[in-house]
Design a protein around this motif. Structure first.
Motif, PDB file in Angstrom:
ATOM      1  N   THR A 126       0.812  -1.271  -0.084  1.00 56.05           N
ATOM      2  CA  THR A 126      -0.035  -0.038   0.147  1.00 56.05           C
ATOM      3  C   THR A 126       0.919   1.283   0.036  1.00 56.05           C
ATOM      4  N   LYS A 127       1.072   1.900  -1.245  1.00 60.52           N
ATOM      5  CA  LYS A 127       2.093   2.849  -1.192  1.00 60.52           C
ATOM      6  C   LYS A 127       1.560   4.159  -1.252  1.00 60.52           C
ATOM      7  N   HIS A 128       0.133   4.357  -1.175  1.00 61.43           N
ATOM      8  CA  HIS A 128      -0.496   5.877  -1.179  1.00 61.43           C
ATOM      9  C   HIS A 128      -1.382   5.980   0.139  1.00 61.43           C
ATOM     10  N   VAL A 129      -1.873   7.106   0.267  1.00 63.00           N
ATOM     11  CA  VAL A 129      -2.757   7.212   1.302  1.00 63.00           C
ATOM     12  C   VAL A 129      -4.141   7.979   0.735  1.00 63.00           C
ATOM     13  N   LEU A 130      -5.258   7.614   1.225  1.00 62.89           N
ATOM     14  CA  LEU A 130      -6.407   8.014   0.924  1.00 62.89           C
ATOM     15  C   LEU A 130      -6.936   8.808   2.420  1.00 62.89           C
ATOM     16  N   LEU A 131      -7.220   9.952   2.136  1.00 63.73           N
ATOM     17  CA  LEU A 131      -8.170  10.647   3.405  1.00 63.73           C
ATOM     18  C   LEU A 131      -9.409  10.594   3.531  1.00 63.73           C
ATOM     19  N   THR A 132      -9.684  10.114   5.076  1.00 61.45           N
ATOM     20  CA  THR A 132     -11.015  10.020   5.180  1.00 61.45           C
ATOM     21  C   THR A 132     -11.469  10.339   6.537  1.00 61.45           C
ATOM     22  N   LEU A 157      -5.589   6.449   5.342  1.00 60.62           N
ATOM     23  CA  LEU A 157      -5.828   5.285   5.117  1.00 60.62           C
ATOM     24  C   LEU A 157      -4.999   4.787   3.833  1.00 60.62           C
ATOM     25  N   PRO A 158      -4.054   3.578   4.137  1.00 64.10           N
ATOM     26  CA  PRO A 158      -3.164   3.202   3.092  1.00 64.10           C
ATOM     27  C   PRO A 158      -3.895   2.434   1.946  1.00 64.10           C
ATOM     28  N   ILE A 159      -3.664   2.541   0.754  1.00 62.66           N
ATOM     29  CA  ILE A 159      -4.202   1.962  -0.368  1.00 62.66           C
ATOM     30  C   ILE A 159      -3.350   1.531  -1.489  1.00 62.66           C
ATOM     31  N   SER A 160      -3.510   0.462  -2.049  1.00 62.11           N
ATOM     32  CA  SER A 160      -2.330   0.042  -3.101  1.00 62.11           C
ATOM     33  C   SER A 160      -2.496   0.767  -4.422  1.00 62.11           C
ATOM     34  N   ASP A 161      -1.649   0.354  -5.296  1.00 62.33           N
ATOM     35  CA  ASP A 161      -1.734   1.026  -6.754  1.00 62.33           C
ATOM     36  C   ASP A 161      -2.960   0.696  -7.537  1.00 62.33           C
ATOM     37  N   ASP A 180     -14.988  -1.364   2.548  1.00 63.39           N
ATOM     38  CA  ASP A 180     -15.688  -1.941   3.436  1.00 63.39           C
ATOM     39  C   ASP A 180     -16.204  -3.412   3.162  1.00 63.39           C
ATOM     40  N   GLU A 181     -16.545  -3.674   2.207  1.00 68.30           N
ATOM     41  CA  GLU A 181     -17.223  -5.015   1.788  1.00 68.30           C
ATOM     42  C   GLU A 181     -16.109  -5.970   1.989  1.00 68.30           C
ATOM     43  N   HIS A 182     -14.846  -5.559   1.671  1.00 74.47           N
ATOM     44  CA  HIS A 182     -13.770  -6.948   2.064  1.00 74.47           C
ATOM     45  C   HIS A 182     -13.149  -6.493   3.569  1.00 74.47           C
ATOM     46  N   GLU A 183     -13.710  -6.039   4.496  1.00 74.53           N
ATOM     47  CA  GLU A 183     -12.995  -5.777   5.845  1.00 74.53           C
ATOM     48  C   GLU A 183     -11.755  -5.850   5.711  1.00 74.53           C
ATOM     49  N   VAL A 184     -11.215  -4.903   4.880  1.00 72.66           N
ATOM     50  CA  VAL A 184      -9.631  -4.895   4.852  1.00 72.66           C
ATOM     51  C   VAL A 184      -9.198  -4.662   6.282  1.00 72.66           C
ATOM     52  N   ASP A 185      -7.863  -5.207   6.688  1.00 72.55           N
ATOM     53  CA  ASP A 185      -7.053  -4.701   7.871  1.00 72.55           C
ATOM     54  C   ASP A 185      -6.435  -3.602   7.573  1.00 72.55           C
ATOM     55  N   VAL A 186      -7.133  -2.510   7.963  1.00 74.61           N
ATOM     56  CA  VAL A 186      -6.129  -1.066   7.822  1.00 74.61           C
ATOM     57  C   VAL A 186      -5.019  -0.750   8.370  1.00 74.61           C
ATOM     58  N   ASP A 188      -2.517  -3.364   8.197  1.00 78.64           N
ATOM     59  CA  ASP A 188      -1.515  -4.153   7.356  1.00 78.64           C
ATOM     60  C   ASP A 188      -1.282  -3.537   6.185  1.00 78.64           C
ATOM     61  N   LEU A 189      -0.018  -2.681   5.942  1.00 79.52           N
ATOM     62  CA  LEU A 189       0.596  -2.074   4.935  1.00 79.52           C
ATOM     63  C   LEU A 189       0.709  -3.107   3.868  1.00 79.52           C
ATOM     64  N   ASN A 190       0.842  -4.530   4.226  1.00 77.29           N
ATOM     65  CA  ASN A 190       1.146  -5.528   3.102  1.00 77.29           C
ATOM     66  C   ASN A 190      -0.202  -6.242   2.875  1.00 77.29           C
ATOM     67  N   ARG A 191      -1.297  -5.775   3.190  1.00 76.88           N
ATOM     68  CA  ARG A 191      -2.647  -6.704   2.805  1.00 76.88           C
ATOM     69  C   ARG A 191      -2.865  -6.700   1.494  1.00 76.88           C
ATOM     70  N   PRO A 192      -3.441  -7.793   1.152  1.00 78.51           N
ATOM     71  CA  PRO A 192      -3.991  -8.012  -0.153  1.00 78.51           C
ATOM     72  C   PRO A 192      -4.887  -6.779  -0.834  1.00 78.51           C
ATOM     73  N   SER A 193      -4.584  -6.482  -2.125  1.00 81.50           N
ATOM     74  CA  SER A 193      -5.467  -5.409  -2.684  1.00 81.50           C
ATOM     75  C   SER A 193      -6.692  -5.940  -2.889  1.00 81.50           C
ATOM     76  N   VAL A 194      -7.699  -5.134  -2.895  1.00 75.66           N
ATOM     77  CA  VAL A 194      -9.166  -5.628  -2.931  1.00 75.66           C
ATOM     78  C   VAL A 194      -9.776  -5.155  -4.510  1.00 75.66           C
ATOM     79  N   ALA A 195      -8.638  -4.440  -5.500  1.00 81.52           N
ATOM     80  CA  ALA A 195      -9.221  -3.998  -6.575  1.00 81.52           C
ATOM     81  C   ALA A 195      -8.347  -4.687  -7.495  1.00 81.52           C
TER      82      ALA A 195
END
Length: 195
Positions: A126-132, A157-161, A180-186, A188-195
């Motif tokens: 997760t290289k980028h951040v999304l502000l929420t 919020l960390p997000i992937s490419d 939200d649907e995938h209930e990501v582990d926020v 974990d910076l190396n979590r699997p991407s959901v997209a």
């Protein structure tokens, strides 16, 4: 933070109350390449859960925000959290703060700062951040109405490419629903991407 302003002390107390700190958290000063202060960063270990660390900038809200050369009526502080074994996440928040302070990026819910994490770890998923708005702590931190300014807290919020590309194509709201649907582990910076 010994010589912190009244407003900075209020930000500190609001963030640490939201993090439900049992002990005084560490605070680290972050400066730019010229040695000028960017922001202090609170580091609260095992918050909001064991194995996770919560972070908040303090002092970023001393810098006015500009949008199309007009001063914006509110100021921001950035909060975040990740697994405690990631030692550089305070630097990530300082990177976000530096971009805001230098007016190279306007912070708002739904804003994505490319490579804010990737500049500190090129191998991270997760290289980028999304502000929420903040959502992982039970109570805030909430918007502060101080005598000299209004301060809004935004969560990095960390997000992937792939997630960034998904947001570009489908909108940030659609990405939020997918996360939200995938209930990501926020944390974990190396979590699997959901997209």
């Amino acid at each position: 933070m010994a010589d912190a302003s009244e407003s900075d002390q209020a930000v500190f107390l609001t963030a640490t109350a939201a993090f439900d700190c049992e002990e005084q958290p560490d605070v680290f000063e972050h400066t730019d390449e010229a040695g000028e202060p960017v922001a202090d960063v609170i580091v609260a270990t095992d918050r909001p859960q064991d194995g996770a660390t919560s972070y908040s900038t303090v002092g970023l809200s001393n810098h006015p925000l500009s949008e199309m050369e007009d001063e914006y009526p509110t100021r921001v502080e950035i909060v975040g959290a990740c697994a405690s074994d990631v030692e550089y996440y305070g630097d990530v928040l300082a990177t976000v703060a530096l971009n805001i302070r230098d007016s190279t990026w306007f912070p708002q819910p739904g804003g994505i700062l490319p490579d804010a994490i990737g500049v500190h770890d090129s191998d991270v998923a997760t290289k980028h951040v999304l502000l929420t708005p903040p959502f992982i702590w039970d109570d805030g931190p909430h918007t502060m109405y101080l005598h000299d300014k209004t301060v809004v807290f935004l969560f990095a919020l960390p997000i992937s490419d792939a997630e960034r590309e998904y947001a570009d194509k489908n909108g940030v709201e659609a990405l939020g629903e997918l996360l939200d649907e995938h209930e990501v582990d926020v944390f974990d910076l190396n979590r699997p991407s959901v997209a």
